[in-house]
Design a protein around this motif. Structure first.
Motif, PDB file in Angstrom:
ATOM      1  N   VAL A   1     -13.312  -9.013 -22.086  1.00  0.00           N
ATOM      2  CA  VAL A   1     -12.357  -9.414 -23.458  1.00  0.00           C
ATOM      3  C   VAL A   1     -12.834 -10.551 -24.137  1.00  0.00           C
ATOM      4  N   THR A   2     -12.302 -11.132 -25.088  1.00  0.00           N
ATOM      5  CA  THR A   2     -12.673 -11.904 -26.139  1.00  0.00           C
ATOM      6  C   THR A   2     -11.496 -12.975 -26.260  1.00  0.00           C
ATOM      7  N   ASP A   3     -12.017 -14.329 -26.298  1.00  0.00           N
ATOM      8  CA  ASP A   3     -10.909 -15.437 -26.497  1.00  0.00           C
ATOM      9  C   ASP A   3     -10.608 -15.723 -27.922  1.00  0.00           C
ATOM     10  N   SER A   4      -9.647 -16.734 -28.136  1.00  0.00           N
ATOM     11  CA  SER A   4      -9.451 -17.083 -29.565  1.00  0.00           C
ATOM     12  C   SER A   4     -10.419 -17.469 -30.465  1.00  0.00           C
ATOM     13  N   ASP A   5     -11.525 -17.718 -29.826  1.00  0.00           N
ATOM     14  CA  ASP A   5     -12.886 -18.234 -30.528  1.00  0.00           C
ATOM     15  C   ASP A   5     -13.750 -16.870 -30.776  1.00  0.00           C
ATOM     16  N   GLY A   6     -13.474 -15.739 -30.281  1.00  0.00           N
ATOM     17  CA  GLY A   6     -14.463 -14.667 -30.206  1.00  0.00           C
ATOM     18  C   GLY A   6     -15.288 -14.511 -29.179  1.00  0.00           C
ATOM     19  N   GLU A   7     -15.275 -15.503 -28.119  1.00  0.00           N
ATOM     20  CA  GLU A   7     -16.076 -15.551 -27.050  1.00  0.00           C
ATOM     21  C   GLU A   7     -15.820 -14.528 -25.973  1.00  0.00           C
ATOM     22  N   ARG A   8     -16.811 -13.825 -25.462  1.00  0.00           N
ATOM     23  CA  ARG A   8     -16.584 -12.683 -24.467  1.00  0.00           C
ATOM     24  C   ARG A   8     -16.280 -13.599 -23.138  1.00  0.00           C
ATOM     25  N   TYR A   9     -15.666 -12.891 -22.182  1.00  0.00           N
ATOM     26  CA  TYR A   9     -15.161 -13.604 -21.068  1.00  0.00           C
ATOM     27  C   TYR A   9     -14.388 -12.945 -19.892  1.00  0.00           C
ATOM     28  N   GLU A  10     -14.168 -13.070 -18.827  1.00  0.00           N
ATOM     29  CA  GLU A  10     -13.438 -12.452 -17.646  1.00  0.00           C
ATOM     30  C   GLU A  10     -12.145 -13.238 -17.456  1.00  0.00           C
ATOM     31  N   HIS A  11     -11.002 -12.341 -18.093  1.00  0.00           N
ATOM     32  CA  HIS A  11      -9.510 -13.078 -17.916  1.00  0.00           C
ATOM     33  C   HIS A  11      -9.246 -12.588 -16.327  1.00  0.00           C
ATOM     34  N   ILE A  12      -8.721 -13.708 -15.803  1.00  0.00           N
ATOM     35  CA  ILE A  12      -8.552 -13.576 -14.164  1.00  0.00           C
ATOM     36  C   ILE A  12      -6.825 -13.932 -14.033  1.00  0.00           C
ATOM     37  N   LEU A  13      -6.138 -13.393 -13.611  1.00  0.00           N
ATOM     38  CA  LEU A  13      -4.690 -13.669 -13.321  1.00  0.00           C
ATOM     39  C   LEU A  13      -4.382 -13.653 -11.804  1.00  0.00           C
ATOM     40  N   GLU A  14      -4.034 -14.810 -11.443  1.00  0.00           N
ATOM     41  CA  GLU A  14      -3.664 -14.749 -10.012  1.00  0.00           C
ATOM     42  C   GLU A  14      -2.067 -14.549  -9.831  1.00  0.00           C
ATOM     43  N   LEU A  15      -1.773 -13.862  -8.952  1.00  0.00           N
ATOM     44  CA  LEU A  15      -0.159 -13.629  -8.689  1.00  0.00           C
ATOM     45  C   LEU A  15      -0.011 -14.223  -7.238  1.00  0.00           C
ATOM     46  N   LYS A  16       0.874 -15.287  -7.230  1.00  0.00           N
ATOM     47  CA  LYS A  16       1.392 -15.949  -5.908  1.00  0.00           C
ATOM     48  C   LYS A  16       2.916 -15.434  -5.665  1.00  0.00           C
ATOM     49  N   ARG A  17       3.026 -14.822  -4.676  1.00  0.00           N
ATOM     50  CA  ARG A  17       4.534 -14.555  -4.296  1.00  0.00           C
ATOM     51  C   ARG A  17       5.543 -13.815  -5.273  1.00  0.00           C
ATOM     52  N   TRP A  18       4.529 -12.940  -6.142  1.00  0.00           N
ATOM     53  CA  TRP A  18       5.293 -12.529  -6.989  1.00  0.00           C
ATOM     54  C   TRP A  18       6.070 -11.301  -6.239  1.00  0.00           C
ATOM     55  N   LYS A  19       7.324 -11.063  -6.687  1.00  0.00           N
ATOM     56  CA  LYS A  19       8.458 -10.469  -6.133  1.00  0.00           C
ATOM     57  C   LYS A  19       9.312  -9.598  -6.980  1.00  0.00           C
ATOM     58  N   GLU A  20       9.419  -8.201  -7.044  1.00  0.00           N
ATOM     59  CA  GLU A  20      10.258  -7.548  -7.736  1.00  0.00           C
ATOM     60  C   GLU A  20      11.746  -7.093  -6.908  1.00  0.00           C
ATOM     61  N   GLN A  21      12.863  -7.418  -7.303  1.00  0.00           N
ATOM     62  CA  GLN A  21      13.938  -6.976  -6.465  1.00  0.00           C
ATOM     63  C   GLN A  21      14.468  -5.895  -7.136  1.00  0.00           C
ATOM     64  N   GLN A  22      14.744  -4.736  -6.372  1.00  0.00           N
ATOM     65  CA  GLN A  22      15.205  -3.482  -6.972  1.00  0.00           C
ATOM     66  C   GLN A  22      16.649  -3.284  -6.534  1.00  0.00           C
TER      67      GLN A  22
END
Length: 309
Positions: A102-123
């Motif tokens: 993907v590309t950032d706000s300056d047009g550079e290509r990179y890998e975006h990493i999202l770390e989820l810590k204790r993400w919980k969904e209650q239903q």
């Protein structure tokens, strides 16, 4: 002293001997109970990726019941009523999601990493159920009733919602420079702990089977205190199967839609591949309440005999 003890035993025995007038089951009964216990929506969880682990956790179960029973024999009857129920489940996610190339706000290509810590969904599902069952009430030693119930219920969802929360950490990895960027909110790299998506879940009418077992203690000639274990299990699904949408957090912070253009907005996890299988909720718990009995008695007639002379 022995004489007093003997008199007390005789009086107590006489009271217990007289008690059978309380223990008659044939007739009608009305009951009101409330209960609580453990509940689950019955689905399984899949790991979304090799680096993202999922886990399901049950929720609290609640039940309120009003009912009417007709005892056509001394021990067995038919029952109908109305129940209010809460079923729920939680699913937690821990690990990494990534978007490469993907590309950032300056047009550079990179890998975006999202770390989820204790993400919980209650239903949470709140429902109304209409039970129809066989009911049993068997007196034991003129002290209490052994009670049981088995039958089926038709359920109608009233409210179905989800709420998510946890910690999200966005970073960017630039392979040409072996560089990892973080804490750059203007470029979409930051830590977010205040994102709490919520919304409605899809729901259908459903059928359950259920059973109860316990005791009833007479308080007066007509009023009993009831204590019962209960279990409910859905035999049809409370919701349609998910649509296998991708997990996304594009809307986790205002103004990041352009930086995170490659993500999807957050959607309920039941719409993703993380959750597998139908929603067939179940719960077990303990309920307490009161039963008011109106029993059939044989009428007493005064004998008026005419003498024959």
């Amino acid at each position: 002293m022995r004489r007093k003890a003997l008199i007390l035993a005789l009086v107590t025995g006489g009271m217990l001997y007289a008690a059978p007038s309380v223990f008659h089951s044939r007739g009608h009964a009305f009951e009101v109970t409330i209960g609580a216990g453990y509940a689950s929506l019955g689905y399984n969880a899949n790991d979304a990726t090799e680096r993202l682990a999922s886990q399901t956790i049950g929720s609290y179960g609640l039940q309120a019941h009003i009912g009417y029973s007709w005892f056509f024999s001394n021990y067995v009857g038919l029952s109908i009523g109305a129940d209010a129920h809460h079923y729920g489940q939680n699913i937690s996610l821990n690990g990494l999601l990534s978007w490469n190339g993907v590309t950032d706000s300056d047009g550079e290509r990179y890998e975006h990493i999202l770390e989820l810590k204790r993400w919980k969904e209650q239903q949470d599902y709140w429902t109304v159920e209409v039970p129809l069952s066989l009911v049993f009430s068997i007196p034991v030693r003129n002290i209490l009733y052994v009670t049981a119930q088995v039958g089926a219920k038709f359920g109608l969802p009233v409210s179905s919602t989800f709420l998510g929360h946890g910690t999200l950490i966005h970073t960017g990895y630039y392979e040409p420079w072996n560089l990892t960027l973080s804490d750059k909110p203007n470029h979409g790299f930051y830590t977010e702990e205040g994102f709490r998506p919520k919304g409605k879940l899809q729901s259908n009418n459903y059928w359950t089977i259920f059973a109860k077992a316990g005791i009833a203690l007479p308080l007066t000639e007509h009023l009993d205190l009831m204590l019962q274990l209960y279990a409910n299990y859905a035999i049809t699904s409370l919701a349609d199967e998910g649509q296998n949408d991708m997990i996304g957090f594009r809307n986790d912070r205002p103004g990041q839609e352009q930086n995170h253009y490659f993500m999807r907005d957050y959607t309920a996890l039941f719409n993703t591949a993380v959750i597998a299988g139908p929603l067939k909720p179940y719960d077990i718990g303990l309920e307490i309440g009161f039963r008011y009995r109106i029993s059939h008695r044989k009428p007493k007639y005064t004998c008026r005999c005419l003498g024959v002379y």
